[in-house]
Design a protein around this motif. Structure first.
Motif, PDB file in Angstrom:
ATOM      1  N   GLN A 125     100.778 -46.936  -4.988  1.00 55.87           N
ATOM      2  CA  GLN A 125     102.061 -46.469  -5.509  1.00 55.87           C
ATOM      3  C   GLN A 125     102.506 -47.231  -6.749  1.00 55.87           C
ATOM      4  O   GLN A 125     103.213 -46.686  -7.595  1.00 55.87           O
ATOM      5  N   GLY A 126     102.111 -48.499  -6.842  1.00 57.56           N
ATOM      6  CA  GLY A 126     102.454 -49.315  -8.000  1.00 57.56           C
ATOM      7  C   GLY A 126     103.664 -50.204  -7.775  1.00 57.56           C
ATOM      8  O   GLY A 126     104.458 -49.989  -6.855  1.00 57.56           O
ATOM      9  N   PHE A 127     103.804 -51.215  -8.616  1.00 56.26           N
ATOM     10  CA  PHE A 127     104.948 -52.123  -8.582  1.00 56.26           C
ATOM     11  C   PHE A 127     105.469 -52.297  -9.998  1.00 56.26           C
ATOM     12  O   PHE A 127     104.756 -52.059 -10.986  1.00 56.26           O
ATOM     13  N   ALA A 128     106.721 -52.706 -10.107  1.00 55.12           N
ATOM     14  CA  ALA A 128     107.371 -52.840 -11.404  1.00 55.12           C
ATOM     15  C   ALA A 128     107.150 -54.228 -11.990  1.00 55.12           C
ATOM     16  O   ALA A 128     107.278 -55.242 -11.290  1.00 55.12           O
ATOM     17  N   VAL A 129     106.808 -54.279 -13.258  1.00 52.69           N
ATOM     18  CA  VAL A 129     106.620 -55.546 -13.968  1.00 52.69           C
ATOM     19  C   VAL A 129     107.946 -56.300 -14.036  1.00 52.69           C
ATOM     20  O   VAL A 129     108.987 -55.723 -14.382  1.00 52.69           O
ATOM     21  N   SER A 188      90.261 -55.704 -17.770  1.00 49.93           N
ATOM     22  CA  SER A 188      91.520 -56.410 -17.538  1.00 49.93           C
ATOM     23  C   SER A 188      92.633 -55.844 -18.403  1.00 49.93           C
ATOM     24  O   SER A 188      93.780 -55.694 -17.946  1.00 49.93           O
ATOM     25  N   ALA A 189      92.310 -55.523 -19.651  1.00 47.03           N
ATOM     26  CA  ALA A 189      93.308 -54.932 -20.536  1.00 47.03           C
ATOM     27  C   ALA A 189      93.782 -53.591 -19.989  1.00 47.03           C
ATOM     28  O   ALA A 189      94.980 -53.268 -20.028  1.00 47.03           O
ATOM     29  N   ARG A 190      92.852 -52.796 -19.467  1.00 48.80           N
ATOM     30  CA  ARG A 190      93.212 -51.488 -18.912  1.00 48.80           C
ATOM     31  C   ARG A 190      94.116 -51.640 -17.694  1.00 48.80           C
ATOM     32  O   ARG A 190      95.100 -50.903 -17.536  1.00 48.80           O
ATOM     33  N   LEU A 191      93.799 -52.614 -16.851  1.00 49.76           N
ATOM     34  CA  LEU A 191      94.542 -52.784 -15.607  1.00 49.76           C
ATOM     35  C   LEU A 191      95.906 -53.427 -15.803  1.00 49.76           C
ATOM     36  O   LEU A 191      96.889 -53.018 -15.169  1.00 49.76           O
ATOM     37  N   PHE A 192      95.981 -54.442 -16.668  1.00 48.15           N
ATOM     38  CA  PHE A 192      97.158 -55.304 -16.667  1.00 48.15           C
ATOM     39  C   PHE A 192      97.982 -55.275 -17.947  1.00 48.15           C
ATOM     40  O   PHE A 192      99.050 -55.879 -17.994  1.00 48.15           O
ATOM     41  N   LEU A 193      97.506 -54.594 -18.988  1.00 46.79           N
ATOM     42  CA  LEU A 193      98.261 -54.469 -20.229  1.00 46.79           C
ATOM     43  C   LEU A 193      98.669 -53.013 -20.434  1.00 46.79           C
ATOM     44  O   LEU A 193      98.217 -52.121 -19.714  1.00 46.79           O
ATOM     45  N   SER A 194      99.504 -52.803 -21.413  1.00 46.65           N
ATOM     46  CA  SER A 194      99.936 -51.454 -21.759  1.00 46.65           C
ATOM     47  C   SER A 194      99.750 -51.276 -23.262  1.00 46.65           C
ATOM     48  O   SER A 194     100.447 -51.909 -24.056  1.00 46.65           O
ATOM     49  N   GLY A 195      98.761 -50.445 -23.638  1.00 46.85           N
ATOM     50  CA  GLY A 195      98.458 -50.303 -25.058  1.00 46.85           C
ATOM     51  C   GLY A 195      98.018 -51.614 -25.661  1.00 46.85           C
ATOM     52  O   GLY A 195      98.330 -51.910 -26.813  1.00 46.85           O
ATOM     53  N   ASN A 196      97.302 -52.431 -24.880  1.00 49.09           N
ATOM     54  CA  ASN A 196      96.796 -53.738 -25.304  1.00 49.09           C
ATOM     55  C   ASN A 196      97.907 -54.763 -25.546  1.00 49.09           C
ATOM     56  O   ASN A 196      97.668 -55.801 -26.174  1.00 49.09           O
ATOM     57  N   GLU A 197      99.095 -54.473 -25.060  1.00 53.02           N
ATOM     58  CA  GLU A 197     100.218 -55.396 -25.192  1.00 53.02           C
ATOM     59  C   GLU A 197     100.769 -55.716 -23.809  1.00 53.02           C
ATOM     60  O   GLU A 197     100.482 -55.028 -22.825  1.00 53.02           O
ATOM     61  N   VAL A 198     101.579 -56.774 -23.740  1.00 56.58           N
ATOM     62  CA  VAL A 198     102.229 -57.128 -22.477  1.00 56.58           C
ATOM     63  C   VAL A 198     103.171 -55.994 -22.077  1.00 56.58           C
ATOM     64  O   VAL A 198     103.988 -55.559 -22.889  1.00 56.58           O
ATOM     65  N   GLY A 237     109.817 -53.465 -16.009  1.00 56.83           N
ATOM     66  CA  GLY A 237     109.963 -52.214 -15.281  1.00 56.83           C
ATOM     67  C   GLY A 237     108.764 -51.297 -15.345  1.00 56.83           C
ATOM     68  O   GLY A 237     108.707 -50.298 -14.612  1.00 56.83           O
ATOM     69  N   THR A 238     107.800 -51.586 -16.219  1.00 56.61           N
ATOM     70  CA  THR A 238     106.572 -50.786 -16.267  1.00 56.61           C
ATOM     71  C   THR A 238     105.899 -50.811 -14.902  1.00 56.61           C
ATOM     72  O   THR A 238     105.783 -51.858 -14.270  1.00 56.61           O
TER      73      THR A 238
END
Length: 560
Positions: A162-166, A187-197, A201-202
């Motif tokens: 379901q996911g969790f909020a950053v 790791s970038a795909r899993l934990f970043l968004s567009g290669n950024e932090v 709430g993401t």
């Protein structure tokens, strides 16, 4: 009523009173949880309400933290679990789930042309030891739990899908390791968004991690260490330059050890972590020395002076310790009354002791981003656990298709035991890289128990862990409110470098001037550190309390 009947009634009443006292001694009647993330606390609450005990709740918390705190722990890491099994005479055990070096590991694997190459033991799969947490979860469920493993893993599986909020902690840790996360596409795909932090709430969803947890739920340890999952892990590691083998995974085992136990004043006993943790020894030494010093009656600067000096001496001995399956640890010598009395008596009442004036000890290093939680159930079973992947997001390498981010615990070994070490060979060799060996750690899940009280302590923070736990324990010994134990301002000394690190605001301007006048060099680290979780059971009053460090985003809860 006859005399015999009266005597019988009196005896019955005495027996009932004894039974009531025994029941009270065995458990508080309520459960309590302190964890670094609200989702982990909620998972434990659900498991306890389903009839699980503290050990089932510990499985649920650990698995949930693997989802919501990929920067602090996870299936690709390990940890230490200190257990209390309830009873009129409690039983304590220590589950060592520290990672182990692969069979192909060797002492010079991070050297090139005789010099250490730090990056090799920090980023990428060569930095990863064989994980221990999956085995620990299976062990806890099978040996101590009341529920099947699949029930205790269910909250984490649901959350991963379901996911969790950053939150702000996630953003802080991801910022610290942004470059390394970017260097690994998975790791970038899993934990970043567009290669950024990711923004606050993401929502981070991890279906691959959910599938890995599901495989464990269905197959136990074999769902991770054997079969398709093991082949996927080894293939991903080796394709990226690592040295894992299927035999490394299949052969991993946790170790059940006797906790370190040390008597304190007023019928209290310290129950803490044995090697391969150095933390329990440091705590026992520090508390033993302080018992010979008037720290409780001292004004703030004088008290800080005593605490700094006992830490300086306790940390000096750290380099003598290592994995007990590979080296002989001189625990009896380090905890001998005569030795500790001599250390305490060597403290000048008013002046700092330069570390250079003490016998030398090898330098060491350790990652400082781990996680910690504590739980006690209504019967008095309790767990204090510290988990880690070492640096934030570990090696910043995630095995494709598994959702598992790997640790970089190989960096906790002494990378150069014989060449550039200017302080000698013996201590470095105790923690040198060797096949199958567990690196030394400061992780220090801790209990203090007496006939009337029980308390748990622990925090992330690498080399600063023992000093943070010590400061909280002193708050407990002084009778401070439970919420103040994890909130206390922090300072730290670890023998080398010869400097007192502290959080902003720990010392006033006047206190800084006085400490510097005594010969101390102070260093404001510029941020708060640690994330302590504590529990307290007042056996006489029949109450339990829990507190989560205000520096973090955790939550403490009491459960009927």
């Amino acid at each position: 009523m006859s005399f015999a009947a009266a005597l019988q009634r009196l005896a019955l009443g005495a027996c009932l009173a004894l039974l009531a006292c025994a029941a009270q001694a065995q458990g508080p009647g309520h459960a309590a949880i302190a964890s670094p993330h609200s989702e982990a606390t909620s998972a434990a609450q659900r498991i306890l309400q389903q009839g699980g005990n503290a050990f089932d709740a510990a499985v649920a918390i650990s698995a949930t933290l693997a989802v919501v705190e990929p920067y602090g722990s996870g299936l690709g890491g390990g940890g230490f679990f200190l257990l209390r099994e309830s009873g009129v005479t409690p039983r304590y055990t220590f589950l060592d789930a520290r990672e182990r070096a692969p069979a192909s590991a060797r002492a010079d694997m991070y050297l090139k042309d005789g010099k250490v190459q730090p990056g090799l033991s920090v980023n990428g799969p060569l930095a990863a030891a064989i994980p221990g947490l999956p085995q620990a979860l299976a062990d806890l469920a099978s040996t101590h739990g009341k529920l099947p493993l699949k029930d205790s893993l269910a909250p984490a599986i649901r959350l991963a899908n379901q996911g969790f909020a950053v939150d702000r902690i996630y953003r802080d840790r991801a910022t610290m390791r942004l470059s390394a996360l970017r260097d690994d596409a998975e790791s970038a795909r899993l934990f970043l968004s567009g290669n950024e932090v990711p923004a606050l709430g993401t929502v981070i969803r991890q279906p691959e991690l959910a599938a890995t947890l599901q495989a464990m739920a269905e197959q136990g340890r074999d769902g991770f260490y054997r079969g398709p999952m093991a082949r996927r892990l080894v293939e991903g590691v080796r394709q990226a330059g690592g040295i894992w083998t299927l035999d490394d995974l299949a052969g991993y085992r946790t170790a059940w050890r006797e906790p370190l136990r040390y008597p304190l004043a007023d019928q209290r006993e310290l129950i803490s972590s044995p090697p391969p943790s150095a933390g329990g020894v440091a705590l026992a030494q520090s508390l033993a020395m302080l018992q010979r010093l008037p720290w409780q009656s001292a004004e703030p600067v004088q008290r800080s002076h005593y605490v700094i000096e006992v830490l300086r001496r306790a940390y000096r001995d750290r380099g003598l310790l290592g994995d007990p399956d590979y080296v002989n640890n001189p625990i009896n010598k380090l905890l001998a009354r005569q030795y500790l009395t001599g250390l305490a008596d060597s403290i000048d009442v008013y002046q700092a002791t330069p570390s250079s004036a003490l016998p030398p000890s090898p330098p060491w290093r350790e990652g400082d981003h781990t996680t910690h939680f504590a739980v006690i159930d209504g019967d008095g079973n309790a767990v204090s656990a510290t988990l880690s992947v070492n640096l934030p997001f570990g090696a910043a390498f995630s095995v494709p298709g598994t959702g598992v981010v790997l640790n970089n615990e190989m960096d906790d070994f002494a990378a150069d035991p014989g060449g550039s070490n200017s302080y000698g060979l013996a201590g470095s060799q105790a923690n040198a890289v060797a096949a199958g060996k567990r690196p030394l750690s400061s992780m220090s899940p801790t209990f203090i128990e007496s006939p009337s009280q029980f308390a748990t302590f622990g925090t992330p923070g690498g080399s600063r862990i023992p000093s943070m736990v010590l400061l909280s324990v002193l708050g407990f010994l002084e009778g401070q409110p439970v919420a103040e134990w994890p909130a206390t301002p922090r300072y730290h000394h670890q023998y080398l470098p010869d400097v007192v690190e502290h959080e902003p605001g720990t010392f006033s301007a006047r206190q800084k001037t006085e400490l510097e006048g005594r010969g101390y060099r102070l260093k404001d680290v510029g941020r708060q550190y640690g994330n302590q979780q504590v529990l307290y059971w007042d056996k006489a009053g029949g109450t339990v309390e829990a507190a989560s460090d205000p520096r973090g985003v955790g939550r403490a809860a009491i459960v009927d």
